[in-house]
Enzyme design. Sequence first.
Site, PDB file in Angstrom:
ATOM      1  N   LYS A 197       0.110  -9.628  10.205  1.00 46.36           N
ATOM      2  CA  LYS A 197       0.896  -8.590  10.878  1.00 46.36           C
ATOM      3  C   LYS A 197       1.555  -7.719   9.814  1.00 46.36           C
ATOM      4  O   LYS A 197       1.959  -8.219   8.755  1.00 46.36           O
ATOM      5  CB  LYS A 197       1.942  -9.278  11.765  1.00 46.36           C
ATOM      6  CG  LYS A 197       2.695  -8.349  12.699  1.00 46.36           C
ATOM      7  CD  LYS A 197       3.547  -9.159  13.665  1.00 46.36           C
ATOM      8  CE  LYS A 197       4.274  -8.270  14.655  1.00 46.36           C
ATOM      9  NZ  LYS A 197       5.050  -9.054  15.639  1.00 46.36           N
ATOM     10  N   SER A 242       4.157  -8.123  20.185  1.00 50.49           N
ATOM     11  CA  SER A 242       3.945  -7.018  19.273  1.00 50.49           C
ATOM     12  C   SER A 242       2.879  -7.318  18.208  1.00 50.49           C
ATOM     13  O   SER A 242       2.479  -6.396  17.495  1.00 50.49           O
ATOM     14  CB  SER A 242       5.274  -6.666  18.589  1.00 50.49           C
ATOM     15  OG  SER A 242       5.771  -7.771  17.872  1.00 50.49           O
ATOM     16  N   SER A 275       5.846 -12.510  20.739  1.00 49.15           N
ATOM     17  CA  SER A 275       4.839 -11.628  20.147  1.00 49.15           C
ATOM     18  C   SER A 275       3.623 -12.313  19.560  1.00 49.15           C
ATOM     19  O   SER A 275       2.732 -11.641  19.080  1.00 49.15           O
ATOM     20  CB  SER A 275       5.488 -10.778  19.053  1.00 49.15           C
ATOM     21  OG  SER A 275       6.109  -9.708  19.679  1.00 49.15           O
TER      22      SER A 275
HETATM   23  N1  GLN Z   1       8.534  -8.040  23.782  1.00 48.26           N
HETATM   24  C1  GLN Z   1       9.647  -8.603  23.074  1.00 48.26           C
HETATM   25  C2  GLN Z   1      10.509  -7.509  22.482  1.00 48.26           C
HETATM   26  O1  GLN Z   1      10.161  -6.377  22.616  1.00 48.26           O
HETATM   27  C3  GLN Z   1       9.201  -9.558  22.034  1.00 48.26           C
HETATM   28  C4  GLN Z   1       8.631  -8.903  20.839  1.00 48.26           C
HETATM   29  C5  GLN Z   1       8.513  -9.797  19.655  1.00 48.26           C
HETATM   30  O2  GLN Z   1       8.403 -11.016  19.784  1.00 48.26           O
HETATM   31  N2  GLN Z   1       8.532  -9.181  18.481  1.00 48.26           N
HETATM   32  O3  GLN Z   1      11.519  -7.775  21.910  1.00 48.26           O
END
Ligand code: GLN
Length: 442
Positions: free
Chosen positions: A39, A114, A138
């Site tokens: 990532k 994400s 994510s």
């Molecule tokens: N969808 C969640 C957020 O927007 C989790 C995203 C994540 O784990 N980075 O915070």
Amino acid sequence: MTMNDILSKLKATNDRYSMFHAMTEDSDPGESKFLFSAKDNLTSCDMETCSGSRILIGYRPAFDATSIAKMRAAGGKLIGKCNMDEFGFGTFSSNSGLEIPRNPYDLERACGGSSGGSACAAAVFEDHVSLGVSTGGSICCPASFCGVYGIAPTYGRVSRYGLIDYGNSLDKIGVISARAGDLRRYVHVIAGKDEKDPTSCVQPELKDEGRKLKSVAIPKEGVEGLSKDVEKTFNDSVEALKGIGVDVEHVEMPSLKYAMPAYYVLATSEASTNLARYVGMRYGQQKGDLSLKFDDYFSSFRSEYFGDEAKRRILLGTYTRMAGFRDRYYAKALKVRQIVIKDYKRVLADHDAVLAPTMPFTAPRFDDISKMSALDAYKADYLTIPANIAGTPHMSVPCGYDGDGMPIGMQFVADHWNEEVLFDIAERWEKGFDMKKPEVGA
Ligand code: GLN
């Protein structure tokens, strides 16, 4: 695909799926033992690192994140940095300030977020593994939307050194792959206390042959609000689990419904302080009118380069931390977090894992996502968030496909430091699961 095949098709495949923001130029695997991607919020000294943000364009870190360094030391070759929601803020990777990855099962749909680029790369390049990061889901969400395996280990299991923080008390680096066995293999590689990250823990060692998963608890709150296809596939999967000797009990975990609002208070509070460092004077973009007073310079730079969701989170998180409101929001959210942890501890005292679908629906189309409000997107995370605020290890396993052929995942949550039961069930499940790989084109 061999390592040479993957490397020679990297650019063309990326043109189709946009999984990578940056890629290796080197098409020779040399002495490498395996290929991996990461990532783009994990720093890498040989590739630009942008964390999905325009504000970081041009940032070339001087050092590797510990997790990347450990993968390289184990013989891995880094092939690309994966597209993602800006700083991790999102559920579909569509909040990226850069490229938006496309779902390998249907290019008009999202990969989840994400870590969307990581899950996409794992589904497309089977003989490779990707490092993802989860703050509130994510890793599991995109793994589920892209039909692959994904694990977020216990908070503190893997060093966060070199991770561009979203929420420091929540961020966990984990593994995404089309092969169940990779979860065990590569969590072993990246785990361990790191002197450079004080939140990485002295920890119970991971064993090669760990505990088996014998029983799961399904919370009533985890099977509400599902699409018909997800509900049916999940129920069928539960029957299949019973068939391989897993005991199933239905339980109640009342705290789960408070986890989502508490998470968005905690995560935005932490994010708003983490983003304070991006002012156009270091890291990446440094353009701006230097004749302005310093706070006008910062404001104009941040207005120009942060995306809408990053701005929303700065506003929300600054508000929840403000003197006068702190007790009402931030302190209360911390209390909810403790109640969620207690609820898991209560249920996991009698069961090896808590089980529910990973996401309430399958990967949505981009045009449907554009009609969603920010709140609709936040609400979609109600199944992945509880384990994340509890810091417990959790894993998404592909378990079926909807009427359009889009993948569905189920999520197992184990007690702190009990990743081994997750590795065990992933490997056993894979043997009996009819995985329908996407047709990959370049
Ligand atoms: N969808 C969640 C957020 O927007 C989790 C995203 C994540 O784990 N980075 O915070």
